[in-house]
Design a protein around this motif. Structure first.
Motif, PDB file in Angstrom:
ATOM      1  N   MET A   1       1.073  -1.243  -0.174  1.00  0.00           N
ATOM      2  CA  MET A   1       0.012   0.042   0.081  1.00  0.00           C
ATOM      3  C   MET A   1       0.924   1.197  -0.031  1.00  0.00           C
ATOM      4  SD  MET A   1      -3.013   0.709   2.483  1.00  0.00           S
ATOM      5  CE  MET A   1      -4.470   0.108   1.713  1.00  0.00           C
ATOM      6  N   ALA A   2       0.574   2.228  -0.709  1.00  0.00           N
ATOM      7  CA  ALA A   2       1.268   3.407  -0.857  1.00  0.00           C
ATOM      8  C   ALA A   2       1.001   4.266   0.498  1.00  0.00           C
ATOM      9  CB  ALA A   2       1.168   4.078  -2.194  1.00  0.00           C
ATOM     10  N   TYR A   3       2.178   5.195   0.487  1.00  0.00           N
ATOM     11  CA  TYR A   3       1.993   6.049   1.426  1.00  0.00           C
ATOM     12  C   TYR A   3       1.244   7.144   1.304  1.00  0.00           C
ATOM     13  CZ  TYR A   3       3.265   9.694   5.099  1.00  0.00           C
ATOM     14  OH  TYR A   3       3.473  10.492   5.956  1.00  0.00           O
ATOM     15  N   ASP A   4       0.102   7.545   2.106  1.00  0.00           N
ATOM     16  CA  ASP A   4      -1.010   8.627   1.935  1.00  0.00           C
ATOM     17  C   ASP A   4      -1.091   9.400   3.336  1.00  0.00           C
ATOM     18  OD1 ASP A   4      -2.776  10.354   1.231  1.00  0.00           O
ATOM     19  OD2 ASP A   4      -4.523   9.013   1.200  1.00  0.00           O
TER      20      ASP A   4
ATOM     21  N   ASP B   1      -2.637  11.537   4.433  1.00  0.00           N
ATOM     22  CA  ASP B   1      -4.076  11.849   5.042  1.00  0.00           C
ATOM     23  C   ASP B   1      -4.252  10.733   6.037  1.00  0.00           C
ATOM     24  OD1 ASP B   1      -4.299  14.547   3.935  1.00  0.00           O
ATOM     25  OD2 ASP B   1      -5.296  13.419   2.081  1.00  0.00           O
ATOM     26  N   VAL B   2      -4.001   9.470   5.591  1.00  0.00           N
ATOM     27  CA  VAL B   2      -4.491   8.246   6.462  1.00  0.00           C
ATOM     28  C   VAL B   2      -3.301   7.722   7.120  1.00  0.00           C
ATOM     29  CG1 VAL B   2      -6.590   7.952   4.931  1.00  0.00           C
ATOM     30  CG2 VAL B   2      -4.309   6.697   4.135  1.00  0.00           C
ATOM     31  N   ALA B   3      -2.244   8.293   7.089  1.00  0.00           N
ATOM     32  CA  ALA B   3      -0.995   7.436   7.648  1.00  0.00           C
ATOM     33  C   ALA B   3      -1.320   7.594   9.376  1.00  0.00           C
ATOM     34  CB  ALA B   3       0.047   8.261   7.553  1.00  0.00           C
ATOM     35  N   ILE B   4      -0.604   6.466   9.936  1.00  0.00           N
ATOM     36  CA  ILE B   4      -0.733   6.068  11.228  1.00  0.00           C
ATOM     37  C   ILE B   4       0.450   6.883  11.677  1.00  0.00           C
ATOM     38  CG2 ILE B   4      -0.335   4.458  12.836  1.00  0.00           C
ATOM     39  CD1 ILE B   4      -1.840   2.407  11.271  1.00  0.00           C
ATOM     40  N   THR B   5       0.289   7.762  12.755  1.00  0.00           N
ATOM     41  CA  THR B   5       1.351   8.439  13.712  1.00  0.00           C
ATOM     42  C   THR B   5       1.970   7.692  14.689  1.00  0.00           C
ATOM     43  OG1 THR B   5      -0.089  10.585  13.009  1.00  0.00           O
ATOM     44  CG2 THR B   5       1.898  10.728  14.737  1.00  0.00           C
ATOM     45  N   LEU B   6       3.340   7.450  14.754  1.00  0.00           N
ATOM     46  CA  LEU B   6       3.997   6.864  15.700  1.00  0.00           C
ATOM     47  C   LEU B   6       4.968   8.021  16.531  1.00  0.00           C
ATOM     48  CD1 LEU B   6       5.618   3.757  13.604  1.00  0.00           C
ATOM     49  CD2 LEU B   6       3.336   3.856  15.064  1.00  0.00           C
TER      50      LEU B   6
ATOM     51  N   VAL C   1       3.464   6.474   9.202  1.00  0.00           N
ATOM     52  CA  VAL C   1       3.942   5.203   8.496  1.00  0.00           C
ATOM     53  C   VAL C   1       2.603   5.161   7.757  1.00  0.00           C
ATOM     54  CG1 VAL C   1       5.378   4.521   9.972  1.00  0.00           C
ATOM     55  CG2 VAL C   1       3.324   3.885  10.325  1.00  0.00           C
ATOM     56  N   GLU C   2       2.590   4.566   6.540  1.00  0.00           N
ATOM     57  CA  GLU C   2       1.765   3.932   5.737  1.00  0.00           C
ATOM     58  C   GLU C   2       0.574   3.043   6.590  1.00  0.00           C
ATOM     59  OE1 GLU C   2       2.344   0.560   2.951  1.00  0.00           O
ATOM     60  OE2 GLU C   2       4.153   0.881   3.424  1.00  0.00           O
ATOM     61  N   LYS C   3      -0.569   3.153   6.358  1.00  0.00           N
ATOM     62  CA  LYS C   3      -1.702   2.397   6.892  1.00  0.00           C
ATOM     63  C   LYS C   3      -1.705   1.118   6.059  1.00  0.00           C
ATOM     64  CE  LYS C   3      -6.303   2.422   8.336  1.00  0.00           C
ATOM     65  NZ  LYS C   3      -7.530   3.208   8.597  1.00  0.00           N
ATOM     66  N   GLY C   4      -1.317   0.133   6.808  1.00  0.00           N
ATOM     67  CA  GLY C   4      -1.320  -1.126   6.130  1.00  0.00           C
ATOM     68  C   GLY C   4      -2.628  -1.990   6.471  1.00  0.00           C
ATOM     69  N   LYS C   5      -2.468  -3.375   6.080  1.00  0.00           N
ATOM     70  CA  LYS C   5      -3.960  -4.149   6.286  1.00  0.00           C
ATOM     71  C   LYS C   5      -4.187  -4.358   7.643  1.00  0.00           C
ATOM     72  CE  LYS C   5      -3.015  -6.124   1.843  1.00  0.00           C
ATOM     73  NZ  LYS C   5      -2.824  -7.323   0.844  1.00  0.00           N
ATOM     74  N   ILE C   6      -3.004  -4.379   8.684  1.00  0.00           N
ATOM     75  CA  ILE C   6      -3.431  -4.370  10.228  1.00  0.00           C
ATOM     76  C   ILE C   6      -3.734  -2.921  10.782  1.00  0.00           C
ATOM     77  CG2 ILE C   6      -1.631  -6.493  10.177  1.00  0.00           C
ATOM     78  CD1 ILE C   6       0.183  -4.674  11.414  1.00  0.00           C
ATOM     79  N   GLY C   7      -4.158  -3.350  11.836  1.00  0.00           N
ATOM     80  CA  GLY C   7      -4.729  -2.016  12.686  1.00  0.00           C
ATOM     81  C   GLY C   7      -3.412  -1.352  13.280  1.00  0.00           C
TER      82      GLY C   7
END
Length: 98
Positions: free
Chosen positions: A1-4, A6-11, A74-80
């Motif tokens: 999945m590509a980095y977006d 707007d929906v990226a997860i913040t660490l 980081v990109e939002k992947g298939k996991i939560g």
């Protein structure tokens, strides 16, 4: 999945800091945390996990706005988010022992 962005997860580094309590922002058990995590080691963990990421040094953790540690998005992947935090935490702990 590509980095977006707007929906990226913040660490936030606070999520992985073994010195913090849960109420201070730690999101994982102490066994999956390290002392004084930096943006560099979190970004390295994202790279090891083959995730697209962006380091944002201009952002502040909401519970400590004056600290100014920054974050890694980081990109939002298939996991939560929780599963992703655990994977990053495992990677941090493994690389700290080397």
């Amino acid at each position: 999945m590509a980095y977006d962005a707007d929906v990226a997860i913040t660490l936030w580094p606070e999520y992985f800091d073994a010195k913090r309590t849960r109420s201070e922002g730690r999101r994982l058990p102490v066994s999956l945390c390290v002392e004084n995590p930096s943006l560099d080691i979190i970004a390295k963990a994202a790279m090891i996990l083959d995730l697209e990421y962006e380091v944002r040094e201009d952002m502040c953790y909401p519970k400590a706005p004056r600290a100014g540690h920054g974050c890694v998005k980081v990109e939002k992947g298939k996991i939560g988010k929780t599963a992703l935090l655990r994977e990053v935490g495992n990677t941090l702990v493994k690389n700290q022992k080397k």
